[in-house]
Design an enzyme around this catalytic site. Structure first.
Site, PDB file in Angstrom:
ATOM      1  N   ARG A 314       0.831  -1.196   0.000  1.00 52.04           N
ATOM      2  CA  ARG A 314       0.000   0.000   0.000  1.00 52.04           C
ATOM      3  C   ARG A 314       0.869   1.251   0.000  1.00 52.04           C
ATOM      4  O   ARG A 314       2.049   1.210   0.346  1.00 52.04           O
ATOM      5  CB  ARG A 314      -0.925   0.020   1.213  1.00 52.04           C
ATOM      6  CG  ARG A 314      -1.840  -1.189   1.330  1.00 52.04           C
ATOM      7  CD  ARG A 314      -2.877  -1.002   2.441  1.00 52.04           C
ATOM      8  NE  ARG A 314      -3.670  -2.212   2.629  1.00 52.04           N
ATOM      9  CZ  ARG A 314      -3.419  -3.119   3.574  1.00 52.04           C
ATOM     10  NH1 ARG A 314      -2.420  -2.934   4.410  1.00 52.04           N
ATOM     11  NH2 ARG A 314      -4.166  -4.187   3.682  1.00 52.04           N
ATOM     12  N   ALA A 336      -7.275  -7.464  -4.797  1.00 50.53           N
ATOM     13  CA  ALA A 336      -8.664  -7.689  -4.391  1.00 50.53           C
ATOM     14  C   ALA A 336      -9.152  -6.449  -3.661  1.00 50.53           C
ATOM     15  O   ALA A 336      -8.356  -5.653  -3.156  1.00 50.53           O
ATOM     16  CB  ALA A 336      -8.775  -8.920  -3.484  1.00 50.53           C
ATOM     17  N   ASN A 338     -10.500  -6.315  -0.792  1.00 44.95           N
ATOM     18  CA  ASN A 338     -10.103  -6.379   0.610  1.00 44.95           C
ATOM     19  C   ASN A 338      -8.629  -6.059   0.841  1.00 44.95           C
ATOM     20  O   ASN A 338      -8.221  -5.833   1.976  1.00 44.95           O
ATOM     21  CB  ASN A 338     -10.416  -7.765   1.186  1.00 44.95           C
ATOM     22  CG  ASN A 338     -11.906  -7.994   1.356  1.00 44.95           C
ATOM     23  OD1 ASN A 338     -12.679  -7.037   1.366  1.00 44.95           O
ATOM     24  ND2 ASN A 338     -12.319  -9.245   1.476  1.00 44.95           N
ATOM     25  N   TYR A 339      -7.834  -6.050  -0.222  1.00 46.60           N
ATOM     26  CA  TYR A 339      -6.417  -5.689  -0.052  1.00 46.60           C
ATOM     27  C   TYR A 339      -6.258  -4.178   0.156  1.00 46.60           C
ATOM     28  O   TYR A 339      -5.208  -3.722   0.601  1.00 46.60           O
ATOM     29  CB  TYR A 339      -5.594  -6.097  -1.277  1.00 46.60           C
ATOM     30  CG  TYR A 339      -5.480  -7.572  -1.521  1.00 46.60           C
ATOM     31  CD1 TYR A 339      -6.127  -8.501  -0.714  1.00 46.60           C
ATOM     32  CD2 TYR A 339      -4.712  -8.059  -2.588  1.00 46.60           C
ATOM     33  CE1 TYR A 339      -6.019  -9.862  -0.962  1.00 46.60           C
ATOM     34  CE2 TYR A 339      -4.590  -9.420  -2.830  1.00 46.60           C
ATOM     35  CZ  TYR A 339      -5.255 -10.310  -2.024  1.00 46.60           C
ATOM     36  OH  TYR A 339      -5.140 -11.645  -2.272  1.00 46.60           O
ATOM     37  N   GLU A 340      -7.284  -3.436  -0.218  1.00 45.57           N
ATOM     38  CA  GLU A 340      -7.284  -1.978  -0.045  1.00 45.57           C
ATOM     39  C   GLU A 340      -6.095  -1.318  -0.755  1.00 45.57           C
ATOM     40  O   GLU A 340      -5.492  -0.374  -0.239  1.00 45.57           O
ATOM     41  CB  GLU A 340      -7.296  -1.611   1.439  1.00 45.57           C
ATOM     42  CG  GLU A 340      -8.537  -2.108   2.165  1.00 45.57           C
ATOM     43  CD  GLU A 340      -8.526  -1.795   3.644  1.00 45.57           C
ATOM     44  OE1 GLU A 340      -7.457  -1.431   4.164  1.00 45.57           O
ATOM     45  OE2 GLU A 340      -9.587  -1.922   4.283  1.00 45.57           O
TER      46      GLU A 340
END
Length: 536
Positions: A314, A336, A338-340
Site C-alpha cells: 500500500r 482484491a 479487501n487488499y485496499e
C-alpha cells in the site's frame, strides 16, 4: 569499496535468521559481539512475544533491541520505544464473536490475547495449548478473557482447520478498521491498521537517531515487506516470498546457509554486495529481468505461470514495489477489494509504461454477490484502479450460504461482453459448484484459484479442471510458509537439482499448470481476442 555506515540491523526470525529447525545459527553470538564493539544496534523483528524474544537472546538481552508482536511493541533495553495497543472494547467484541462461532460449530479455533505483560488463553485443549506454548514464553491461563487487565497488542486465533480458509473469511469485515492477517498455516492475527514492522523500525530509527541509509533489514515473508521498505540496505532470503524478493535490493543465501550472517559480515567489513542493475523508470536496483513462461486459458489469453500477489502493498512504497516487480519480469498483478490497494496497483500499471502487457486480476468480495451488486463492485474497482478494464475477474469465495454465485458469474459474463472485464474465473470452488456454474450459465471459468501445494495437491479437483479446460491457479504454493520447505524430500529434490527448496516447490506447482487436458477441451465460452499480450 568502503563499507557503508550501518548503525542498525533489523532481522526477521523464522525463515530468516533462525535455522530451518528453529535454532540460532552458528556464529551468531560472536557476530553480535562484533556489532556491539562497532556500536551497531541489532533488533530481532518478529511476530513473537517480547518475552519469547528476550528468552531467545537471554545471554545478550541488554544489548539487543526488540521489535515484537509484528511491530506492535518496540523495546530498547528496559525502555519502551513504542507500542500500539488495541481498543479494549473492540478486543472484547472479537472475543465474544469467536466464542459464538466456536459454540455454533462454525470454527474450531482458540484465541490468544497478546498483552504487554503476558499472553492469555482460556481454552485448555491440549492441541491448542501445545501450539501456543511454542510462541509465548509468558502465558497465563485465565477463566475469562474478557476479564484480562492488560494493554492488548494483538489477537491471535489458532484455527485447527486452517486460518486462511476459515477464520480469515469469518472476520474479513473487520478489515475495514483493523488488519486481519494470515500469519501461518493455522494462525490469523488481528491488529490495529497502524501496526507493522516497518512502522516499528522507523520508530526505533527515530529513537536511535539513525537514518534509513544507515539501516539494514532482512526478511523472507509478507509481514516483512514494510520492514525492508524502511531500510536502504534491504535483503530478501534466497527462498523469500516473491513479493518480498521484488521489494528487496539484495538477495542472500537461505536461513539454512546462514545467509544473514554472511551478509552482515560483508556489510561491516570491506566487501559489499554487488548491486543489481538500476531500472530506468524508477532508478531502483532490481534483479535482471526474466521472462516468465505462459499457459493459454480456455478463452485464448496468454497467462503467466507466476504472478505477483499484492496483499499488504500500500501507499507509495507499495506502488514502487509493484513497479519494481514489473521491471523484473512480473506481468500478472493479483489484487482484491479487501487488499485496499487498488489505487496503488492501477498507478503501478500506468507507471510501468507497459499496461497492455499486464494482467490485472481482481476479485468480487463475498459482500457483493448478486447480479447488480457485482456490476457495482466491478465499476467501483475500475474507478479505484483508474483503468478501463480488469483483465482477470474472479469470484473470491463461493459464499454457499448466500447462494448467489451463479448470478454473480452472470454479471461477470455481462461485464466481459462490455469489454470491462477480460477473462472470468473463480476462486475456492469445488467440483459440484463448478458443474452448476457451467450448466446454468453455459460458460466455463477460465481459472479456479485454489489452495495447492505438496501437502494439499487437490488431485481430484485438478483432474476435473483438466477435463473442462479450467486452469488451476495456486494461491498458496508454499503452504503459507509452513514446515514444507524443511521437509527432507523437498531438501533432497532441491539439492539434486541445484536449486532452493522454494524453487523446487514452485517448480512442482508449475508442472500442473503446464499439463494439458486429457483430451482437447471444448470450453463453453465465446471466442474472443486475448486481452493482454502478457505471459502467465
Amino acid at each position: 569499496m568502503t563499507a557503508p555506515d550501518i548503525r542498525l540491523i533489523a532481522v526477521d526470525m523464522d525463515g530468516t535468521l533462525l535455522r530451518p529447525d528453529g535454532s540460532m545459527p552458528d556464529g551468531l553470538w560472536a557476530l553480535l559481539e562484533r556489532l556491539r564493539e562497532r556500536k551497531i544496534a541489532f533488533a530481532p523483528a518478529s511476530g513473537r512475544q517480547l518475552a519469547t524474544l528476550q528468552r531467545m537472546f537471554a545471554g545478550v538481552d541488554a544489548e539487543v533491541d526488540y521489535i515484537a508482536e509484528n511491530g506492535a511493541y518496540v523495546v530498547r533495553g528496559d525502555a519502551e520505544v513504542s507500542s500500539d495497543a488495541m481498543d479494549p472494547v473492540f478486543a472484547a467484541a472479537v472475543v465474544a464473536r469467536l466464542r459464538g462461532l466456536v459454540a455454533d460449530g462454525a470454527l474450531r479455533a482458540g484465541l490468544v490475547v497478546c498483552g504487554k505483560r503476558s499472553a492469555y488463553i482460556e481454552d485448555t485443549a491440549p492441541q491448542f495449548v501445545a501450539e501456543v506454548e511454542k510462541y509465548y514464553a509468558r502465558l497465563e491461563v485465565v477463566p475469562d478473557l474478557l476479564a484480562v487487565s492488560d494493554q492488548i497488542l494483538k489477537l491471535a486465533i489458532f484455527d485447527i482447520d486452517g486460518g486462511e480458509a476459515h477464520t480469515a473469511p469469518a472476520f474479513a469485515d473487520l478489515r475495514e478498521s483493523h488488519q486481519v492477517v494470515v500469519s501461518g498455516r493455522h494462525w490469523v492475527d488481528i491488529m490495529n491498521t497502524t501496526v507493522n514492522k516497518g512502522v516499528a523500525l522507523r520508530n526505533l530509527q527515530a529513537a536511535l537517531g539513525v537514518t534509513p541509509a544507515q539501516t539494514a533489514a532482512f526478511g523472507d515473508d509478507l509481514n516483512d515487506l514494510q520492514l525492508l521498505q524502511a531500510a536502504d540496505w534491504s535483503y530478501a532470503m534466497a527462498d523469500a516470498h516473491p513479493d518480498v524478493a521484488a521489494v528487496a535490493r539484495f538477495r542472500v543465501g537461505s536461513n539454512a546457509e546462514a545467509g544473514v550472517l554472511t551478509a552482515i559480515d560483508e556489510l561491516i567489513g570491506e566487501v559489499t554486495p554487488v548491486r543489481t542493475r538500476r531500472a530506468a523508470s524508477t532508478g531502483r536496483s532490481v534483479e535482471a529481468m526474466v521472462t516468465i513462461p505462459t499457459v493459454t486459458l480456455n478463452d485464448g489469453t496468454a497467462f503467466p505461470e507466476l504472478g505477483l500477489g499484492t496483499y499488504n502493498l500500500r501507499g507509495e512504497d507499495g506502488t514502487a514495489a509493484i513497479v519494481a516487480a514489473i521491471e523484473s519480469g512480473y506481468r500478472l498483478l493479483d489484487s482484491a477489494v479487501n487488499y485496499e490497494n487498488e489505487a496503488e496497483v492501477g498507478e503501478a500499471a500506468r507507471r510501468s509504461g507497459i499496461r497492455d502487457e499486464l494482467i490485472v486480476a481482481m476479485k468480487v468480495p463475498g459482500r457483493d454477490h448478486g447480479y447488480d451488486e457485482t456490476i457495482r463492485s466491478a465499476e467501483g474497482s475500475l474507478e479505484r484502479l483508474g483503468l478501463d478494464r480488469i483483465d482477470l475477474y474472479l469470484i473470491r469465495w463461493p459464499n454457499p450460504s448466500v447462494d448467489r454465485y451463479v448470478d454473480t458469474f452472470r454479471a461477470m459474463i455481462a461485464l466481459q461482453g462490455e469489454g470491462k472485464v477480460g477473462s472470468v474465473g473463480v476462486s475456492n470452488f469445488t467440483e459440484p459448484m463448478l458443474t452448476r456454474l457451467i450448466d446454468e450459465t453455459g460458460v466455463t471459468p477460465a481459472v479456479n484459484q485454489v489452495e495447492l501445494h505438496p501437502y494439499f495437491p487437490q488431485a481430484a479437483l485438478r483432474a476435473f479442471h483438466a477435463e473442462h479446460g479450467i486452469r488451476t491457479e495456486s494461491w498458496s504454493p508454499l503452504a503459507r510458509r509452513s514446515e514444507l520447505l524443511t521437509e527432507r524430500v523437498v531438501a533432497d529434490v532441491a539439492a539434486a537439482h541445484g536449486v532452493t527448496p522454494t524453487q523446487a516447490v514452485l517448480r512442482w506447482t508449475r508442472s500442473w499448470a503446464r499439463r494439458p487436458s486429457r483430451s482437447p477441451p471444448t470450453p463453453r465460452v465465446r471466442s474472443r481476442t486475448p486481452t493482454c499480450s502478457a505471459s502467465r
